[in-house]
Design an enzyme around this catalytic site. Structure first.
Site, mmCIF file in Angstrom:
data_model
loop_
_atom_site.group_PDB
_atom_site.id
_atom_site.type_symbol
_atom_site.label_atom_id
_atom_site.label_comp_id
_atom_site.label_asym_id
_atom_site.label_seq_id
_atom_site.Cartn_x
_atom_site.Cartn_y
_atom_site.Cartn_z
ATOM 1 N N SER A 23 32.164 29.627 76.809
ATOM 2 C CA SER A 23 30.793 30.091 76.586
ATOM 3 C C SER A 23 30.595 30.312 75.091
ATOM 4 C CB SER A 23 30.547 31.384 77.349
ATOM 5 O OG SER A 23 31.248 32.428 76.714
ATOM 6 N N LYS A 24 29.387 30.734 74.756
ATOM 7 C CA LYS A 24 29.035 30.863 73.340
ATOM 8 C C LYS A 24 29.989 31.755 72.558
ATOM 9 C CE LYS A 24 24.228 29.789 73.060
ATOM 10 N NZ LYS A 24 23.033 30.323 73.655
#
Ligand code: GLU
Length: 462
Positions: free
Chosen positions: A232-233
């Site tokens: 994820s980010k």
């Protein structure tokens, strides 16, 4: 033979998608096949032109060129309808008008009875003429396929749903379009993320219903973050093109991506040709790979060190465009890049280091100047101006000799000369080897910056 990359334009091209594209591209190159790009944009609500552009730009930056496409699914509606009507007329598909309420209560009671929720076939024999269209999945037997990565996969038809192939708004669904396309586009091997592995048996049944031969499959495991959770980010940049912004060479990223989940012994660095030569689907790891930013940076640095000057400068130029500099107003960028490549962590870093050679500055870094510029260093700077002015052949060796002669005559260490010299010519004290930096800067600019430093010291004393 052909392979394909079939992204949905519902977001940017991310690391996982880029790796899938790379594997499909490598397979095509390795087997002398064609590589096709298909944009799966049937979800009108979520597809955007911006995402299409990001996908095309991302593939272009990586050099993953395609022989066919981009083909947009939105241009193929007629063909999908044709296939759906063929399935309808063969009794392999049927209209269903079950209400949402009915489906919800059906599901609830299935769950309550500990059954796997699936459509109960209520409309199968109703011969309706409107509603959504469902595929009539076979009731008996099983579906098996031999996946290049996952091995033998088998599932009972009983487990599979009568999936919707045409929504109530008249748009076909993914499982239908992907089968029609992979068939029509003569895809030999479908290489995609293993988040689709549960769709594959349904797709194989659709192939059979149409009497088409299904392609071979290779389902590539997910990429996880370094902590083992889904990427994820917070694990770093996910948008592929942000790696371009951050100063990565595309070859370095490709090298990193190929090693994520694929290996050839313990070799880490591969040229593109080597990747093509050595790539085998069966060597793709069956388990998820974890993303490791430090390793990516390490690979990038080794590529910056060894790539050809031409390639280095081509990629660097894009970064240099972000700075307001004129490359005609300074040394040859090729020579400078050669000098800077050894000490640059990324192309961003390298571009920053280039700026001092092309653009003059008005101010020194204040903290550094307050620390380094003083009465003692002024004497050094003045001596440097005197002695450097006398140099005819402006070479690093001659500049070096001047520094040494000052050290000797003033009985001081190299740092006492190097430090103020470096700050004077760079403005912020950040430069590589001082004699080479001064050489690249040129005599005139070096002397004028030294004088500027002396003026700065004088202005402090007044
Ligand atoms: N469009 C699908 C996705 O982006 C990929 C489908 C496929 O490769 O079969 O997840």
């Amino acid at each position: 033979m052909k392979s394909r990359f079939a992204p949905s334009p519902t977001g940017f091209l991310h690391i996982g998608g880029a790796r899938t594209a790379l594997f499909a591209w490598l397979w095509a190159k390795k087997t002398n096949s064609k590589f096709l790009l298909r944009i799966e944009d049937t979800d009108k609500e979520r597809s955007t032109q911006e995402s299409v552009d990001a996908i095309l730009d991302g593939l272009d930056w990586l050099g993953l060129d395609y022989d066919e496409g981009p083909i947009f699914q939105s241009d193929r509606t007629e063909r999908y309808n044709q296939v759906i009507h063929e399935l309808l007329s063969n009794g392999k598909a049927y209209y269903c008008n079950c209400s949402k309420e009915r489906l919800d209560s059906m599901r609830e009671s299935q769950i309550a009875n500990k059954e796997k929720p699936k459509y109960d076939g209520c409309c199968r024999e109703k011969s309706l003429k409107s509603g959504v269209i469902r595929f009539r999945n076979p009731d008996i037997g099983s579906v098996s396929f031999n996946d290049y990565v996952k091995g033998e996969v088998s599932i009972d038809n009983f487990e599979l749903d009568d999936l919707i192939i045409l929504r109530s708004d008249g748009t076909p669904t993914y499982n239908l379009t992907v089968v029609v396309d992979d068939h029509d586009m003569e895809i030999e091997c479908v290489i995609r993320g293993d988040d689709h592995i549960n769709n594959t048996p349904k797709q194989i049944n659709l192939y059979e219903a149409m009497s088409w031969i299904s392609p071979k499959f290779a389902h590539v495991p997910m990429i996880l973050g370094s902590d083992g959770s889904r990427l994820s980010k917070r694990h770093g940049a996910l948008n592929l093109l942000s790696y371009k912004d951050e100063g990565f060479l595309p070859e370095a990223l490709l090298n990193y991506l190929v090693r994520l989940g694929w290996s050839h012994g313990d070799q880490e660095i591969f040229t593109i040709d080597e990747m093509i030569q050595l790539f085998e689907l069966k060597n793709i790891n069956n388990s998820a790979a974890s993303f490791n930013q430090e390793k990516l940076e390490w690979i990038n640095q080794s590529y910056i060190k060894k790539t050809s000057t031409k390639n280095l400068v081509e990629n660097l130029s894009w970064q240099l465009n972000k700075h307001d500099i004129n490359l005609n107003n300074g040394p040859s960028i090729h020579d400078l890049a050669e000098f800077l490549r050894e000490r640059s962590k990324s192309l961003v870093d390298m571009a920053k280091s280039c700026v001092m050679f092309y653009r003059d500055f008005d101010e020194f870094d204040e903290a550094q100047a307050n620390k380094i510029f003083n009465a003692n260093s002024k004497e050094v700077l003045e001596d440097l101006v005197d002695r450097l002015s006398l140099i005819n052949d402006w070479s690093a060796e001659n500049i070096h000799s001047v520094i040494e002669s000052i050290c000797e005559s003033m009985s001081i260490g190299f740092g006492k000369v190097g430090q103020p010299f470096r700050l004077a010519i760079s403005g912020d004290g950040k430069s590589g080897s001082i004699d080479i930096s001064a050489k690249f800067l040129g005599k005139e600019r070096t002397l004028s910056r030294l004088k500027m430093a002396i003026d700065w010291i004088n202005s402090q004393n007044n």
